[in-house]
Design a protein around this motif. Structure first.
Motif, mmCIF file in Angstrom:
data_model
loop_
_atom_site.group_PDB
_atom_site.id
_atom_site.type_symbol
_atom_site.label_atom_id
_atom_site.label_comp_id
_atom_site.label_asym_id
_atom_site.label_seq_id
_atom_site.Cartn_x
_atom_site.Cartn_y
_atom_site.Cartn_z
ATOM 1 N N VAL A 1 0.817 -1.213 0.000
ATOM 2 C CA VAL A 1 0.000 0.000 0.000
ATOM 3 C C VAL A 1 0.851 1.262 0.000
ATOM 4 N N LYS A 2 0.518 2.149 -0.928
ATOM 5 C CA LYS A 2 1.130 3.475 -0.923
ATOM 6 C C LYS A 2 0.266 4.429 -0.111
ATOM 7 N N LYS A 3 -1.059 4.313 -0.298
ATOM 8 C CA LYS A 3 -1.962 5.289 0.312
ATOM 9 C C LYS A 3 -3.286 4.613 0.654
ATOM 10 N N VAL A 4 -3.862 5.003 1.792
ATOM 11 C CA VAL A 4 -5.188 4.503 2.174
ATOM 12 C C VAL A 4 -6.158 5.683 2.252
ATOM 13 N N ILE A 5 -7.279 5.553 1.597
ATOM 14 C CA ILE A 5 -8.367 6.530 1.727
ATOM 15 C C ILE A 5 -9.416 5.873 2.614
ATOM 16 N N PHE A 6 -9.631 6.467 3.810
ATOM 17 C CA PHE A 6 -10.415 5.752 4.823
ATOM 18 C C PHE A 6 -11.189 6.712 5.707
ATOM 19 N N ALA A 7 -12.247 6.186 6.339
ATOM 20 C CA ALA A 7 -12.956 6.880 7.419
ATOM 21 C C ALA A 7 -12.719 6.156 8.741
ATOM 22 N N PHE A 8 -12.492 4.844 8.634
ATOM 23 C CA PHE A 8 -12.125 4.019 9.783
ATOM 24 C C PHE A 8 -11.473 2.763 9.244
ATOM 25 N N VAL A 9 -10.682 2.105 10.080
ATOM 26 C CA VAL A 9 -10.225 0.747 9.803
ATOM 27 C C VAL A 9 -10.396 0.007 11.128
ATOM 28 N N SER A 10 -11.314 -0.965 11.159
ATOM 29 C CA SER A 10 -11.682 -1.573 12.432
ATOM 30 C C SER A 10 -12.185 -2.996 12.228
ATOM 31 N N LEU A 11 -11.940 -3.828 13.230
ATOM 32 C CA LEU A 11 -12.501 -5.180 13.222
ATOM 33 C C LEU A 11 -13.696 -5.268 14.172
ATOM 34 N N ASP A 12 -14.213 -4.132 14.604
ATOM 35 C CA ASP A 12 -15.358 -4.043 15.520
ATOM 36 C C ASP A 12 -15.045 -4.594 16.906
ATOM 37 N N PHE A 13 -14.959 -5.909 17.053
ATOM 38 C CA PHE A 13 -14.705 -6.449 18.393
ATOM 39 C C PHE A 13 -13.239 -6.242 18.781
ATOM 40 N N ILE A 14 -12.366 -6.053 17.776
ATOM 41 C CA ILE A 14 -11.026 -5.499 18.014
ATOM 42 C C ILE A 14 -11.093 -4.105 17.382
ATOM 43 N N PRO A 15 -11.379 -3.059 18.198
ATOM 44 C CA PRO A 15 -11.729 -1.764 17.592
ATOM 45 C C PRO A 15 -10.652 -1.190 16.664
ATOM 46 N N LEU A 16 -9.397 -1.382 17.019
ATOM 47 C CA LEU A 16 -8.326 -0.797 16.223
ATOM 48 C C LEU A 16 -7.628 -1.898 15.436
ATOM 49 N N GLU A 17 -7.742 -1.838 14.121
ATOM 50 C CA GLU A 17 -7.143 -2.870 13.270
ATOM 51 C C GLU A 17 -5.623 -2.854 13.496
ATOM 52 N N PRO A 18 -5.034 -3.961 13.948
ATOM 53 C CA PRO A 18 -3.655 -3.897 14.444
ATOM 54 C C PRO A 18 -2.606 -3.551 13.379
ATOM 55 N N ALA A 19 -2.746 -4.089 12.190
ATOM 56 C CA ALA A 19 -1.712 -3.844 11.169
ATOM 57 C C ALA A 19 -1.827 -2.426 10.600
ATOM 58 N N PHE A 20 -3.047 -1.958 10.455
ATOM 59 C CA PHE A 20 -3.240 -0.569 10.002
ATOM 60 C C PHE A 20 -2.659 0.390 11.028
ATOM 61 N N ARG A 21 -2.917 0.091 12.295
ATOM 62 C CA ARG A 21 -2.402 0.932 13.367
ATOM 63 C C ARG A 21 -0.879 1.006 13.308
ATOM 64 N N LYS A 22 -0.277 -0.150 13.100
ATOM 65 C CA LYS A 22 1.187 -0.205 13.022
ATOM 66 C C LYS A 22 1.704 0.609 11.833
ATOM 67 N N ALA A 23 1.027 0.466 10.707
ATOM 68 C CA ALA A 23 1.461 1.191 9.506
ATOM 69 C C ALA A 23 1.337 2.701 9.717
ATOM 70 N N ARG A 24 0.262 3.123 10.364
ATOM 71 C CA ARG A 24 0.063 4.552 10.610
ATOM 72 C C ARG A 24 1.095 5.083 11.597
ATOM 73 N N GLU A 25 1.304 4.345 12.672
ATOM 74 C CA GLU A 25 2.171 4.863 13.738
ATOM 75 C C GLU A 25 3.644 4.818 13.350
ATOM 76 N N SER A 26 3.959 4.074 12.286
ATOM 77 C CA SER A 26 5.336 4.090 11.784
ATOM 78 C C SER A 26 5.466 5.056 10.606
#
Lengths: 273, 290
Positions: free
Chosen positions: B65-90
């Protein structure tokens, strides 16, 4: 010092139940709008309002249908019967949002003195936030389209921040961000229900104002845990206790007692002196 | 007219640098088998438009992925999608963060072949401060300013449907079709995986044809993959797989997406389904209760 109340006219209740009843009042005078409570307690509040003060409310099953009477929030199984009255898929939710006929109660991570809220990210930058949260979700559209209230289970300066939210996800009463052609009076943020008190935006220039303190909560505790100045009315009532009928309806709507697991240690509604 | 493809030949339409849209919503009816096929390819540098769940997370984790166009990325019962979170925070990916409804408007603008749709959504928020590609414009009809939500033109859309025929008629009889019709219409090329492949006669009754939400001209490839939404849900066939999501989240937490890719995503969909317990166990997953 803690003497449990045993007066039959004043039934015992938990803080969660007190907050649900206080939150339900947010929907009392809404008329025929979609009531959306995000999370167990706000959903209970909206459902209670529909069963009591405002039967005109519309309610979804949190999936794709509008219901003529709210579902219980716990104890249901897949395929259980429900009172569908129309299809309401997610794309149609936006038709409703943009019509303005909705009141959402949401639980932001940050709220600032303008009523701007954040669920997107904390710290860092747009390119690299320190903590990525959900993203702005529907907050921008909700906040400029219809009424919103806030539900805060843990009242603290981490939620009620000094300065602006890290990522302003919803529009508030901030003159510096007011769009061209708009007036602040068009923004419609109603109540803030926390584990300590009820507040609104009825202060001067839409400042946050205390409305009531929960039983046993002191004013100083609220001020100490809020990152901005609050307007405090001369007469500060205690948040009204749930009635026996309200407690009965809440129990019916939540037979699995999900509400007991929403606040840390599930405290009683009347704080021990 | 036969639009049937294997997963591999269908996904071969996706080239590096493209903008792809992915249907479904969070952990619900995501075309995960098609995403997995993309993960097995050497495609990279993608822009991804999605009401995101593990689709976005896994593509980020795989470096596609070069770019994500998003309003949320979530697994609902795991509210914060872990890999997306990692990509954003890095800081590994570019983003355009928009409101859920703005995404719908952007897809509609693309579908209707207009450059933008005016909306009040985003005004007064950091959405319009942070996203350099979103302009605020004056109106020819009133004295207000409006957000000009740009068309989100997709090179390819990926969608998972309940049923389809070889001609490209796709049925979604899940309670919610989400924005899948708009993803199909916004894309130059739409690939649909389906739980059940049916003969065209299946739709002859109006009852079944009522839940065909876009015309077959908007569908370019049909891939028959029962269980193809797993680990996301595909109502009414199966619910989402909590254990499988947790296993994926654990792999991300241990910085071991490569291990997950090798052992779970594996060489093809048959191997994947064996790794997660087989098609029958997928089809036995209980529907969630909300």
């Amino acid at each position: 010092m803690s003497t449990p109340q045993t007066n039959a006219a004043q039934p015992q209740y938990t803080l969660a139940e007190l907050m649900v009843v206080a939150a339900a009042r947010a929907f009392s005078h809404d008329g025929e709008v979609l009531a959306t409570g995000i999370g167990a307690l706000p959903r209970l509040a909206a459902s209670l309002a529909m069963l009591t003060d405002n039967p005109e409310l519309m309610m979804t099953d949190s999936q794709a249908w509008l219901l003529s009477t709210p579902n219980a929030i716990s104890g249901r199984a897949a395929g259980d019967a429900q009172a569908q009255e129309c299809w309401m898929g997610f794309s149609r939710i936006f038709d409703n949002v943009w019509s303005g006929r909705r009141h959402a109660m949401v639980g932001p991570t940050q709220i600032d003195r303008f009523g701007q809220a954040n669920i997107s990210a904390l710290g860092g930058s747009y390119q690299q936030p320190k903590i990525q949260m959900l993203g702005v979700r529907g907050f921008p559209g909700n906040s400029i389209s219809h009424a919103n209230s806030f539900f805060v289970p843990a009242h603290s300066k981490r939620v009620f921040v000094d300065g602006e939210c890290d990522v302003v996800s919803s529009i508030g009463y901030n003159p510096a961000r007011l769009p061209k052609g708009y007036s602040l009076d068009e923004i419609d943020i109603r109540l803030i229900i926390t584990n300590l008190c009820v507040m609104d935006f009825g202060g001067d220039n839409h400042a946050v104002r205390l409305v009531s303190l929960h039983p046993g909560v002191g004013l100083q505790e609220v001020l100490d845990n809020t990152g901005f100045a609050l307007q405090v009315p001369e007469l500060l009532p205690v948040t009204a206790a749930p009635s026996a009928e309200q407690l009965r309806l809440i129990a019916e709507l939540d037979p699995g007692n999900l509400r007991s697991r929403q606040l840390k240690d599930n405290p009683p509604g009347v704080r021990a002196a | 007219m036969n639009k049937l493809h294997s997963p591999r030949s269908a996904v071969a339409a996706i080239k590096s640098g493209m903008t792809i849209g992915i249907g479904g919503w969070g952990p619900r009816r995501k075309p995960m088998a098609l995403v997995r096929e993309l993960l097995r390819s050497d495609v990279t540098d993608l822009t991804v438009v999605s009401y995101g769940g593990a689709d976005v997370g896994q593509l980020c984790a795989a470096g596609k992925v070069k770019k994500v166009i998003f309003a949320f990325v979530s697994l609902d019962f795991i509210p914060l999608e872990p890999a997306f979170r990692k990509a954003r925070e890095s800081g590994a990916i570019e983003v355009m963060e928009i409101d859920e409804g703005m995404m719908l408007l952007g897809l509609r603008a693309a579908a209707w072949r207009i450059p933008f749709i005016p909306t009040s959504v985003g005004l007064g928020t950091d959405v319009i401060v942070n996203a350099p590609d979103i302009k605020v414009i004056d109106s020819p009809y009133d004295d207000r300013e409006w957000v000009a939500m740009p068309a989100l033109k997709l090179d390819v859309a990926l969608i998972h449907a309940n049923r389809a025929d070889a001609r490209g008629n796709c049925q979604i009889n899940s309670p919610d079709l989400y924005m899948d019709d708009w993803f199909a219409r916004a894309a130059a090329h739409t690939i649909v995986s389906c739980e059940e492949l049916v003969e065209t006669e299946f739709f002859h009754s109006g009852e079944q044809a009522r839940s065909v939400h876009w015309e077959r001209a908007q569908t370019n490839a049909v891939v028959h993959i029962p269980g193809g939404a797993h680990p996301s849900s595909c109502d009414p066939q199966y619910g989402f797989d909590v254990a499988a999501f947790k296993a994926y989240a654990a792999a991300i937490a241990e910085d071991d997406f490569a291990g997950y890719r090798d052992s779970v995503i594996a060489a093809d969909e048959a191997a994947y389904q064996r790794a997660v317990g087989g098609l029958e166990s997928i089809q036995a997953l209980a529907l969630p209760v909300y």
